[in-house]
Scaffold this active site. Structure first.
Site, PDB file in Angstrom:
ATOM      1  N   GLN A 293       9.351  35.396 -12.245  1.00  0.00           N
ATOM      2  CA  GLN A 293      10.209  34.350 -11.674  1.00  0.00           C
ATOM      3  C   GLN A 293       9.583  33.695 -10.430  1.00  0.00           C
ATOM      4  O   GLN A 293       9.743  32.497 -10.198  1.00  0.00           O
ATOM      5  CB  GLN A 293      11.558  34.959 -11.309  1.00  0.00           C
ATOM      6  CG  GLN A 293      12.664  33.934 -11.309  1.00  0.00           C
ATOM      7  CD  GLN A 293      14.004  34.591 -11.067  1.00  0.00           C
ATOM      8  OE1 GLN A 293      14.222  35.226 -10.037  1.00  0.00           O
ATOM      9  NE2 GLN A 293      14.904  34.450 -12.013  1.00  0.00           N
TER      10      GLN A 293
ATOM     11  N   ARG B 129      -2.530  32.777 -18.511  1.00  0.00           N
ATOM     12  CA  ARG B 129      -3.102  33.836 -17.663  1.00  0.00           C
ATOM     13  C   ARG B 129      -2.179  35.047 -17.689  1.00  0.00           C
ATOM     14  O   ARG B 129      -0.990  34.940 -17.343  1.00  0.00           O
ATOM     15  CB  ARG B 129      -3.244  33.312 -16.220  1.00  0.00           C
ATOM     16  CG  ARG B 129      -3.546  34.361 -15.175  1.00  0.00           C
ATOM     17  CD  ARG B 129      -4.960  34.862 -15.268  1.00  0.00           C
ATOM     18  NE  ARG B 129      -5.285  35.769 -14.183  1.00  0.00           N
ATOM     19  CZ  ARG B 129      -6.391  36.510 -14.158  1.00  0.00           C
ATOM     20  NH1 ARG B 129      -7.263  36.439 -15.153  1.00  0.00           N
ATOM     21  NH2 ARG B 129      -6.622  37.308 -13.141  1.00  0.00           N
TER      22      ARG B 129
ATOM     23  N   GLU C  85       0.833  -1.208   0.000  1.00  0.00           N
ATOM     24  CA  GLU C  85       0.000   0.000   0.000  1.00  0.00           C
ATOM     25  C   GLU C  85       0.868   1.259   0.000  1.00  0.00           C
ATOM     26  O   GLU C  85       0.624   2.194  -0.748  1.00  0.00           O
ATOM     27  CB  GLU C  85      -0.937  -0.034   1.213  1.00  0.00           C
ATOM     28  CG  GLU C  85      -1.970   1.074   1.145  1.00  0.00           C
ATOM     29  CD  GLU C  85      -3.082   0.930   2.175  1.00  0.00           C
ATOM     30  OE1 GLU C  85      -3.849  -0.047   2.086  1.00  0.00           O
ATOM     31  OE2 GLU C  85      -3.189   1.805   3.050  1.00  0.00           O
TER      32      GLU C  85
END
Ligand SMILES: Cc1cc2nc3c(=O)[nH]c(=O)nc-3n(C[C@H](O)[C@H](O)[C@H](O)COP(=O)(O)OP(=O)(O)OC[C@H]3O[C@@H](n4cnc5c(N)ncnc54)[C@H](O)[C@@H]3O)c2cc1C
Length: 391
Positions: free
Chosen positions: A282, A271, A245
């Site tokens: 940056q 955008r 798991e």
């Protein structure tokens, strides 16, 4: 060293990604819990695709994948399917419930349970956690008392993934209370067994596509043939499944992170603010680079654990590190993705979903604090302190 998958694994990975995108493409439920019928419909499709029994040997109806191939498949599943809760449910069924039957079941138990659990016809759950015993699994209170050729189970389980839809439960109970590692025993219990009841589904912050509930055992009688492994072998059964798991289940999060990272890079490129794409700043591009680094680092740690598991190396450290690396990267990548989407990030898109789905990942499969304890103990630190905690 070779960082590429072999051709067969690569083909399978691509096929699963396509399948998940095409057939399991719906978004997770935003509120409440998944619709049972829709959940089962998708489960059957995943069964036909070989996903719900991927690591089970072929002679019992599985696909016989090793841990590396299984991780690759889970990563593709998490990438293609935006409902990480659904991928989580499949992985919990497979690694926490089917693996114990594969590793510890008798031939008769394997033939009885595994084929329908691999085909997608039936669903399994694994119940060890209790309201008073989470990290401290050896302190669980559910009792199993032997009475002739059967056992009587009594107790309450909490947070059982898949319980509301499960046909079969792997239940851990104390056969020798206070007996430590050898005090627990694992049982396979069929849904509908008198005395076993499932509570209402929880409403969780994340992984909403995965149904979770309590399981009550009130004088639940099971035959002695329901014991997995042997009486007293429960903690060993549990530890074996957790290695799988903590490694392969968490690969689904790698896929989810990669998907969100790609859409975040695209968003940063389109955008515009101050007349330029926000990705030109940056502060934004470096954040994207750090997200990439988090995903890539976690991926390397996870595949190393899978590689070791595939080679049968007995190691609790690599799966613990994989769990830590992936779950912590998922929270970070989710947070950063929300931030980079600005206000849109809190309106319920993929970024917000990743963040909500990532929160429980630091808790299930043994909390991240307990994983750190496990690794510290392997390094020779903290093992003698009371309450150091092992899970
Ligand atoms: C989405 C989800 C699905 C789950 N699915 C299943 C399932 O299918 N089956 C199942 O049996 N369980 C399942 N669980 C339960 C899960 O395994 C437990 O929640 C987990 O083991 C922690 O137990 P707890 O919640 O009781 O926390 P607690 O053990 O009460 O811990 C609370 C806090 O204390 C810390 N803590 C406890 N002990 C120590 C220690 N010794 N050292 C340092 N810190 C410590 C923990 O790290 C944690 O931060 C699921 C949980 C979630 C969130």
């Amino acid at each position: 060293m070779n960082f590429a998958f072999d051709d067969e694994t690569e083909d399978m990975r691509e096929a699963v990604e396509r399948f998940a995108r095409r057939e399991l493409g719906g978004a997770p439920p935003r509120d409440g819990v998944p619709d049972r019928e829709e959940f089962r419909r998708r489960w059957q499709l995943a069964g036909k695709q070989g996903l719900v029994g991927s690591v089970v040997p072929e002679r019992y109806g599985g696909s016989g994948l090793d841990a590396v191939a299984a991780a690759a498949v889970m990563e593709a599943f998490g990438y293609g399917c935006p409902d990480t809760g659904f991928a989580f449910s499949v992985a919990a069924h497979l690694f926490a419930a089917l693996v114990p039957v594969v590793e510890f079941g008798t031939e008769e138990q394997k033939r009885r349970w595994l084929p329908a659990l691999c085909s997608g016809e039936r669903i399994a759950a694994h119940a060890i956690t209790e309201p008073e015993a989470g990290s401290d699994t050896l302190g669980l209170r559910t009792r199993a008392v032997r009475d002739g050729d059967h056992y009587v189970l009594e107790g309450v389980k909490a947070f059982t993934t898949n319980a509301p839809v499960a046909d079969v439960f792997v239940v851990q109970a104390a056969t020798a209370p206070g007996g430590g590692f050898f005090g627990l025993t694992a049982f396979v219990v069929e849904a509908g067994t008198p005395g076993l009841t499932v509570g209402p589904p929880y409403e969780k912050v994340g992984l909403r596509g995965s149904p979770t509930a309590d399981v009550r055992l009130d004088g639940c009688v099971v035959p002695a043939t329901a014991v997995l492994g042997a009486e007293g072998a429960g903690a060993g059964v549990f530890a074996g499944s957790m290695k799988w798991e903590r490694t392969c289940l968490f690969a689904a999060y790698l896929g989810a992170m990669r998907r969100v990272l790609e859409s975040t890079v695209a968003y940063a490129g389109r955008r515009e603010q101050f007349g330029v794409p926000i990705g030109d700043f940056q502060a934004v591009s470096h954040r994207v680079v750090d997200m990439t680094l988090a995903v890539e680092s976690a991926r390397l740690v996870l595949y190393k654990a899978a590689w070791q598991l595939a080679r049968g190396r007995e190691d609790q450290v690599a799966p613990a590190l994989a769990k830590l690396a992936v779950s912590e990267a998922a929270v970070r990548v989710g947070l950063d993705a929300v931030q980079l989407h600005g206000a849109l990030g809190v309106l319920g898109g993929e970024a917000e979903t990743l963040l909500r789905d990532a929160l429980p990942a630091r808790i299930f499969s043994g909390t991240n604090e307990i994983q750190r304890n496990n690794v510290a103990r392997a390094l020779g630190l903290g093992g003698s302190r009371r309450g150091a905690g092992r899970r």
